[in-house]
Design a protein around this motif. Structure first.
Motif, short mmCIF file in Angstrom:
data_model
loop_
_atom_site.label_atom_id
_atom_site.label_comp_id
_atom_site.label_asym_id
_atom_site.label_seq_id
_atom_site.Cartn_x
_atom_site.Cartn_y
_atom_site.Cartn_z
N VAL A 185 10.72 3.22 1.54
CA VAL A 185 9.99 2.13 2.19
C VAL A 185 10.92 1.32 3.09
CG1 VAL A 185 8.72 0.00 1.78
CG2 VAL A 185 8.19 2.03 0.46
N VAL A 186 12.15 1.07 2.64
CA VAL A 186 13.11 0.33 3.46
C VAL A 186 13.45 1.13 4.72
CG1 VAL A 186 15.51 -0.48 3.56
CG2 VAL A 186 14.08 -1.04 1.60
N LEU A 187 13.67 2.43 4.58
CA LEU A 187 13.96 3.26 5.76
C LEU A 187 12.77 3.31 6.70
CD1 LEU A 187 15.96 6.23 4.17
CD2 LEU A 187 16.84 4.36 5.58
N ALA A 188 11.57 3.43 6.17
CA ALA A 188 10.36 3.43 7.01
C ALA A 188 10.23 2.11 7.74
CB ALA A 188 9.13 3.71 6.16
N SER A 189 10.57 1.02 7.08
CA SER A 189 10.49 -0.29 7.71
C SER A 189 11.52 -0.42 8.82
CB SER A 189 10.66 -1.36 6.65
OG SER A 189 11.53 -2.34 7.00
N ARG A 190 12.71 0.09 8.60
CA ARG A 190 13.75 0.02 9.63
C ARG A 190 13.40 0.88 10.84
NH1 ARG A 190 19.75 -0.58 8.10
NH2 ARG A 190 19.65 -0.58 10.34
N LEU A 191 12.66 1.96 10.60
CA LEU A 191 12.21 2.82 11.70
C LEU A 191 10.95 2.28 12.36
CD1 LEU A 191 12.75 6.33 10.09
CD2 LEU A 191 14.04 5.33 11.97
N GLU A 192 10.42 1.18 11.82
CA GLU A 192 9.21 0.53 12.30
C GLU A 192 8.00 1.47 12.29
OE1 GLU A 192 10.13 -1.24 16.06
OE2 GLU A 192 11.66 -2.55 15.19
N THR A 193 7.87 2.24 11.21
CA THR A 193 6.73 3.14 11.08
C THR A 193 5.71 2.64 10.06
OG1 THR A 193 7.89 4.48 9.44
CG2 THR A 193 8.05 5.18 11.74
N VAL A 194 5.98 1.51 9.44
CA VAL A 194 5.03 0.95 8.49
C VAL A 194 4.15 -0.02 9.26
CG1 VAL A 194 4.73 -0.30 6.33
CG2 VAL A 194 6.69 1.19 6.61
N ASP A 195 3.01 0.50 9.72
CA ASP A 195 2.07 -0.32 10.46
C ASP A 195 0.66 0.15 10.11
OD1 ASP A 195 1.97 2.12 11.71
OD2 ASP A 195 2.48 1.38 13.70
N TRP A 198 4.02 10.32 -6.64
CA TRP A 198 5.13 10.81 -7.46
C TRP A 198 4.69 11.03 -8.90
CZ3 TRP A 198 7.97 9.91 -11.75
CH2 TRP A 198 9.15 10.61 -11.86
N LEU A 199 4.00 10.05 -9.46
CA LEU A 199 3.55 10.19 -10.85
C LEU A 199 2.56 11.32 -11.01
CD1 LEU A 199 3.12 6.44 -11.85
CD2 LEU A 199 4.83 8.05 -12.74
N GLY A 200 1.66 11.47 -10.06
CA GLY A 200 0.66 12.53 -10.15
C GLY A 200 1.25 13.92 -10.00
N LEU A 201 2.24 14.06 -9.13
CA LEU A 201 2.81 15.38 -8.90
C LEU A 201 3.88 15.76 -9.92
CD1 LEU A 201 3.12 15.42 -5.00
CD2 LEU A 201 1.43 16.58 -6.42
N SER A 202 4.63 14.78 -10.41
CA SER A 202 5.71 15.12 -11.34
C SER A 202 5.21 15.24 -12.77
CB SER A 202 6.83 14.09 -11.27
OG SER A 202 6.44 12.89 -11.90
N GLY A 203 4.41 14.28 -13.21
CA GLY A 203 3.93 14.30 -14.59
C GLY A 203 5.01 14.01 -15.62
N GLY A 255 0.83 -1.21 0.00
CA GLY A 255 0.00 0.00 0.00
C GLY A 255 0.85 1.25 0.00
N LEU A 256 1.91 1.25 0.80
CA LEU A 256 2.80 2.40 0.86
C LEU A 256 3.51 2.62 -0.47
CD1 LEU A 256 3.93 4.66 2.60
CD2 LEU A 256 5.69 3.07 3.41
N ILE A 257 4.00 1.55 -1.08
CA ILE A 257 4.66 1.66 -2.38
C ILE A 257 3.69 2.20 -3.42
CG2 ILE A 257 5.65 0.30 -4.29
CD1 ILE A 257 6.98 -1.46 -2.13
N PHE A 258 2.47 1.68 -3.44
CA PHE A 258 1.47 2.13 -4.40
C PHE A 258 1.15 3.61 -4.21
CE2 PHE A 258 -2.99 2.98 -5.43
CZ PHE A 258 -2.96 2.71 -6.79
N VAL A 259 0.94 4.04 -2.99
CA VAL A 259 0.59 5.44 -2.73
C VAL A 259 1.76 6.36 -3.08
CG1 VAL A 259 0.07 7.10 -0.90
CG2 VAL A 259 -1.21 4.97 -1.06
#
Length: 165
Positions: free
Chosen positions: A38-48, A15-20, A6-10
């Motif tokens: 996503v890897v950094l968020a996972s290491r910080l344990e914020t992906v929940d 990114w695609l919507g804002l950059s064009g 879900g995080l990767i998709f969002v």
């Protein structure tokens, strides 16, 4: 694992919507930066559940629709009090106990109260909220029950079943 997807998709959609920009090099760099994030968020344990609540999108959107209607309904007494010749308000504080368990649900409930004209959440302490209201007769703990129940369902609704599984 669903939270990562879900995080990767969002992030990719954002990114695609804002950059064009859809050039291959930039798409590859975007993919790399998304994976690093996503890897950094996972290491910080914020992906929940609270960090990426994509499974609760439909309940939260239906809650926002209900809240928008309630905000419009709450505007009328405040407008009447402001426009009338004598300021007919009777401010009061009330303590409300919430059933919300997560910080996300408590935040949604407290912000919803503050967004509603004539009420402001002053303090959140544990499962109790201190609310200032312009009209004492409308400031009863029971008057906030429906909003509490709906914010609980929108943010914490399946929490107990998920924890039991």
């Amino acid at each position: 694992m669903g939270y990562f997807a879900g995080l990767i998709f969002v992030l990719a959609a954002l990114w695609l919507g804002l950059s064009g920009i859809y050039k291959p090099l930039l798409l590859i760099l975007a993919g790399i930066s998304i994976l690093i994030s996503v890897v950094l968020a996972s290491r910080l344990e914020t992906v929940d559940r609270e960090g990426s609540p994509y499974g609760r999108t439909i309940p939260i959107l239906s809650y926002w629709a209900w809240l928008l209607v309630e905000i419009f309904k709450a505007n009328w007494p405040v407008i009447k009090a402001c426009v009338s010749a004598n300021l007919n308000i009777n401010p009061a504080f009330v303590r409300v106990k919430t059933r919300c368990e997560s910080d996300l649900a408590k935040t949604i409930f407290a912000n919803s109260i503050t967004l509603t004209p004539g009420t402001v959440t002053v303090e959140v302490e544990g499962d109790k909220l201190l609310i200032h209201a312009l009209f004492e007769e409308a400031a009863t703990p029971a008057s906030f029950d429906e909003m509490d129940h709906r914010s609980y369902r929108a943010a914490d609704g399946k929490r107990k079943e998920e924890l039991a599984a």
